[in-house]
Design a protein around this motif. Structure first.
Motif, PDB file in Angstrom:
ATOM      1  N   ARG A 147      -3.446  -3.912  -2.049  1.00 36.53           N
ATOM      2  CA  ARG A 147      -2.352  -3.362  -2.848  1.00 36.53           C
ATOM      3  C   ARG A 147      -1.704  -4.462  -3.697  1.00 36.53           C
ATOM      4  O   ARG A 147      -1.318  -4.221  -4.846  1.00 36.53           O
ATOM      5  CB  ARG A 147      -1.330  -2.701  -1.934  1.00 36.53           C
ATOM      6  N   ARG A 203      -3.204  -6.853  -5.026  1.00 36.56           N
ATOM      7  CA  ARG A 203      -4.119  -7.099  -6.146  1.00 36.56           C
ATOM      8  C   ARG A 203      -4.275  -5.856  -7.026  1.00 36.56           C
ATOM      9  O   ARG A 203      -5.194  -5.780  -7.815  1.00 36.56           O
ATOM     10  CB  ARG A 203      -5.486  -7.554  -5.619  1.00 36.56           C
ATOM     11  N   ARG A 204      -3.361  -4.903  -6.845  1.00 35.42           N
ATOM     12  CA  ARG A 204      -3.301  -3.681  -7.662  1.00 35.42           C
ATOM     13  C   ARG A 204      -4.502  -2.759  -7.474  1.00 35.42           C
ATOM     14  O   ARG A 204      -4.912  -2.040  -8.396  1.00 35.42           O
ATOM     15  CB  ARG A 204      -3.098  -4.031  -9.144  1.00 35.42           C
ATOM     16  N   TRP A 205      -5.077  -2.768  -6.273  1.00 36.88           N
ATOM     17  CA  TRP A 205      -6.051  -1.735  -5.946  1.00 36.88           C
ATOM     18  C   TRP A 205      -5.315  -0.404  -5.813  1.00 36.88           C
ATOM     19  O   TRP A 205      -4.134  -0.357  -5.471  1.00 36.88           O
ATOM     20  CB  TRP A 205      -6.741  -2.049  -4.616  1.00 36.88           C
ATOM     21  N   ARG A 206      -6.011   0.680  -6.087  1.00 37.25           N
ATOM     22  CA  ARG A 206      -5.471   2.013  -5.824  1.00 37.25           C
ATOM     23  C   ARG A 206      -5.783   2.369  -4.374  1.00 37.25           C
ATOM     24  O   ARG A 206      -6.938   2.606  -4.027  1.00 37.25           O
ATOM     25  CB  ARG A 206      -6.073   3.027  -6.790  1.00 37.25           C
ATOM     26  N   ALA A 260     -10.188   1.246 -11.840  1.00 38.40           N
ATOM     27  CA  ALA A 260      -9.582   0.251 -10.946  1.00 38.40           C
ATOM     28  C   ALA A 260     -10.269   0.302  -9.578  1.00 38.40           C
ATOM     29  O   ALA A 260     -10.738   1.357  -9.150  1.00 38.40           O
ATOM     30  CB  ALA A 260      -8.089   0.526 -10.795  1.00 38.40           C
ATOM     31  N   CYS A 300     -10.682   0.839  -5.715  1.00 42.42           N
ATOM     32  CA  CYS A 300     -10.012   1.844  -4.888  1.00 42.42           C
ATOM     33  C   CYS A 300     -10.281   1.580  -3.410  1.00 42.42           C
ATOM     34  O   CYS A 300     -11.341   1.068  -3.041  1.00 42.42           O
ATOM     35  CB  CYS A 300     -10.506   3.252  -5.220  1.00 42.42           C
TER      36      CYS A 300
END
Length: 228
Positions: A77, A79-82, A142, A144
């Motif tokens: 999260r 690292r801006r994962w969905r 992105a 996930c």
């Protein structure tokens, strides 16, 4: 103190979770306590696995499966994962209900699935719903991650087969993590044989004494500094 005592190996259930989280918040991970044991070595072992690997955390209650899953989620999260999270409740162990809740969790994370016919959603033997999940993960630009915490009751045969179809092939830019009790109804022979499954049982999830001692020493030093 939320950390286990040295030598205990096995923690109490939900050690490391902020007080008040009971697992009923089914679409969000547990908030981790500030003094949660970091499990650095185990995290590095799981994170070093090849893309598409499915970590399966399978152990009896009290081994910290849900907390470890939340620890795996935290850096993704950041690292801006969905990241989608689903904590299964007893009433969600019917396959159709599970599939609908799974779609809700993914939608909240920004992963959009194509419409699946109602008859396919409700038919446990129809693989279309699980194929749609894997296709959506592959289609999303992105990276996930999908986390499924099966809770205290395990999966059962029908739900285990449904979840089996989610195990692979997992898209390279996606990660699926499943936490469940032993004897859950989730067969693992095929994924284990082709290397896509990384199963962690009670022995792997058990807190090493040296890790606990180091953690407690750090907490003690911090408390001394706060008292100065």
């Amino acid at each position: 103190m939320r950390s286990p005592a040295a030598g205990s190996g096995r923690p109490s259930s939900n050690v490391g979770v902020t007080a008040g989280w009971s697992g009923r918040s089914r679409l969000s991970p547990p908030p981790l306590a500030s003094d949660v044991l970091a499990r650095t070595a185990l995290l590095e072992s799981v994170q070093s696995r090849p893309p598409g690997t499915v970590p399966l955390l399978r152990a009896p209650a009290g081994f910290g499966k849900t907390v470890f899953a939340a620890l795996l989620l935290r850096p993704l999260r950041a690292r801006r994962w969905r990241c989608a999270w689903l904590s299964l409740q007893p009433e969600q162990r019917e396959v159709g209900r599970f599939r609908h809740e799974l779609r809700r969790a993914l939608s909240l994370a920004g992963v959009q699935l194509q419409v699946t016919p109602r008859e396919s959603m409700d038919d446990p033997s129809d693989p279309e719903a699980e194929a749609a999940v894997l296709a959506a993960l592959a289609r999303t630009r992105a990276p996930c991650a999908l986390f499924i915490a099966a809770g205290a009751q395990g999966l059962g045969a029908a739900l285990g087969r449904s979840m089996q179809r989610l195990l692979g092939p997992v898209p390279p830019r996606a990660r699926i993590v499943i936490a469940t009790r032993g004897g859950s109804g989730l067969a693992t022979s095929r994924p284990a044989a082709d290397g896509t499954l990384h199963e962690l049982g009670g022995e792997e999830l058990r807190f090493p004494d040296e890790e606990v001692v180091e953690h407690l020493r750090g907490l003690t030093d911090s408390q001394h500094l706060d008292a100065m």
